[in-house]
Scaffold this active site. Structure first.
Site, PDB file in Angstrom:
ATOM      1  N   ASN A 217       8.349   5.794   3.190  1.00  0.00           N
ATOM      2  CA  ASN A 217       8.942   4.520   3.684  1.00  0.00           C
ATOM      3  C   ASN A 217      10.428   4.221   3.784  1.00  0.00           C
ATOM      4  O   ASN A 217      11.149   5.253   3.393  1.00  0.00           O
ATOM      5  CB  ASN A 217       8.421   3.387   3.145  1.00  0.00           C
ATOM      6  CG  ASN A 217       8.632   3.437   1.703  1.00  0.00           C
ATOM      7  OD1 ASN A 217       9.921   3.188   1.352  1.00  0.00           O
ATOM      8  ND2 ASN A 217       7.660   3.536   0.651  1.00  0.00           N
ATOM      9  N   ASP A 313      -2.331   0.691  -8.402  1.00  0.00           N
ATOM     10  CA  ASP A 313      -1.329  -0.328  -8.197  1.00  0.00           C
ATOM     11  C   ASP A 313      -0.578  -0.421  -9.726  1.00  0.00           C
ATOM     12  O   ASP A 313      -1.245  -0.864 -10.677  1.00  0.00           O
ATOM     13  CB  ASP A 313      -2.112  -1.487  -8.099  1.00  0.00           C
ATOM     14  CG  ASP A 313      -1.174  -2.678  -7.967  1.00  0.00           C
ATOM     15  OD1 ASP A 313      -0.018  -2.972  -8.518  1.00  0.00           O
ATOM     16  OD2 ASP A 313      -1.408  -3.758  -7.003  1.00  0.00           O
TER      17      ASP A 313
END
Length: 402
Positions: A217, A313
């Site tokens: 990203n 997560d």
């Protein structure tokens, strides 16, 4: 990475003592950085320093006269060794040669540099940046002198290790100007996180598709690195778990380099129990390729399908544990910031979430963020990431002190 405006230096007076070493050229850059950030810098040069760099250089950089003679008549009362430090908050000797360190340890007062150090007020700190040949640094006399300075309250920065002017390799190089600048800023930063152990994740992760391709990203890592730097300046013991970035490790922090979300997950789980605060800034990839190819995927069709599976997560797993530290999350959203950031805070049971719209700062030098806690939303004005980091940590420290 440019650390941004050194707000801690605005209005401060620093006496920069330059002694006779090759590293004196770094002191000119150091003077520039200090002046850039609002400090008034008085430069004092020893006689030997003049063999390596000229006084005109420092006068041009600082806009102040350069001092070297104990008997300089330019000072109205003839007492430069007294007057130069009376309005100063720090005397910084960079480079500090073996001889200058020995003089300090012995309490010598036979030139301007040594005399002003001895005559300085107790409120004016002393910081030294050693620079010498590795064998001089390791000599028992230098070790003894450095220990004496430390016991007298001096701050010793460095030395670094590497190639030296003499051609040898080893410890003794003066640290770079940026690191010394960071050390000066840290000295003046209020220690609101003193005694705290802080774990920070930063940067993007890179998930392997094949030997030459990754899913990643646009995160630059600047926000996480700014928080790490400012937390260290504020007195915290900082561990930075970083994905791939081109940023230098912030002074005073320990950096753990990782690449993938799985590696970051392992690094955090191995360390979170030893910290008081966990700040999850990293832009961790939500998904990774299920079966990375061991060979480069060749072009063979107009479309390519890659099966993706969810990554762990990290923040939710740490925050959900019974022994969780104080957890801070970041929410970078494309829209409905308030809704998504508050939902993230509540679902993961986080005391604090820092939210921003990706259009406002992802990958850039500035950002605009909102802090979310039990008391509501607290918007911060758009600013550089170092300035925002200070504001975030100030809010965090107040929450920790409640």
């Amino acid at each position: 990475m440019n650390a941004g405006p050194g707000l801690e230096l605005s209005g401060r007076t620093v006496v920069l003592v330059v002694t006779g070493g090759v590293a004196a050229y770094k002191s000119a850059e150091l003077a520039r950085l200090l002046v850039r950030d609002g400090a008034r810098v008085h430069v004092v040069m020893t006689e030997a320093a003049g063999h390596f760099i000229g006084a005109a250089t420092f006068q041009a950089i600082t806009g102040e006269p350069v001092w070297s003679d104990l008997w300089d008549a330019r000072m109205s009362n003839g007492m430069a060794h007294i007057n130069l430090t009376r309005d100063a908050q720090l005397v910084l000797i960079a480079p500090a040669t073996a001889d200058s360190i020995a003089r300090l340890a012995q309490g010598r007062a036979d030139d301007l540099a040594s005399t002003l150090c001895l005559a300085r007020d107790a409120s004016c700190a002393l910081m030294v940046a050693p620079a010498m040949n590795r064998q001089m640094w390791e000599h028992a006399a230098t070790v003894r002198n450095i220990n004496m300075l430390r016991s007298d309250g001096a701050f010793v920065i460095g030395p670094a290790s590497g190639e030296q002017a003499c051609g040898e390799l080893g410890p003794g190089r003066m640290v770079e100007a940026e690191e010394l600048h960071d050390a000066v800023c840290a000295h003046f930063t209020p220690k609101v996180l003193a005694g705290r152990r802080v774990l920070i994740t930063a940067g993007p992760t890179a998930e392997t598709i094949d030997p030459v391709r990754v899913v990643t990203n646009l995160s630059s890592g600047r926000m996480g690195y700014a928080l790490a730097r400012e937390a260290a300046r504020a007195g915290a013991e900082v561990t930075l778990v970083s994905g791939p970035t081109g940023l230098d490790c912030p002074h005073g922090t320990v950096r753990i380099n990782v690449r993938s979300a799985a590696e970051m997950h392992s690094a955090v789980l191995a360390r979170y129990q030893a910290c008081d605060v966990f700040i999850a800034v990293a832009a961790v990839a939500d998904y990774r390729p299920a079966a990375p190819s061991l060979r480069k995927i060749k072009k063979s069709a107009d479309t390519l399908s890659i099966e993706m599976v969810r990554n762990p997560d990290i923040l939710a797993e740490v925050a959900g544990r019974a022994d969780a530290p104080f957890c801070v999350g970041f929410a970078a959203e494309s829209h409905d910031l308030d809704g998504y950031a508050q939902a993230k805070r509540l679902s993961k049971k986080l005391p604090l979430v820092v939210g921003n719209l990706v259009a406002d700062g992802l990958g850039g030098d500035e950002n605009e963020v909102v802090l979310y806690d039990d008391a509501g939303r607290h918007p911060l004005q758009r600013a550089s990431k170092p300035v925002l980091a200070r504001a975030i940590l100030a809010h965090l420290s107040r929450m920790l002190d409640r």
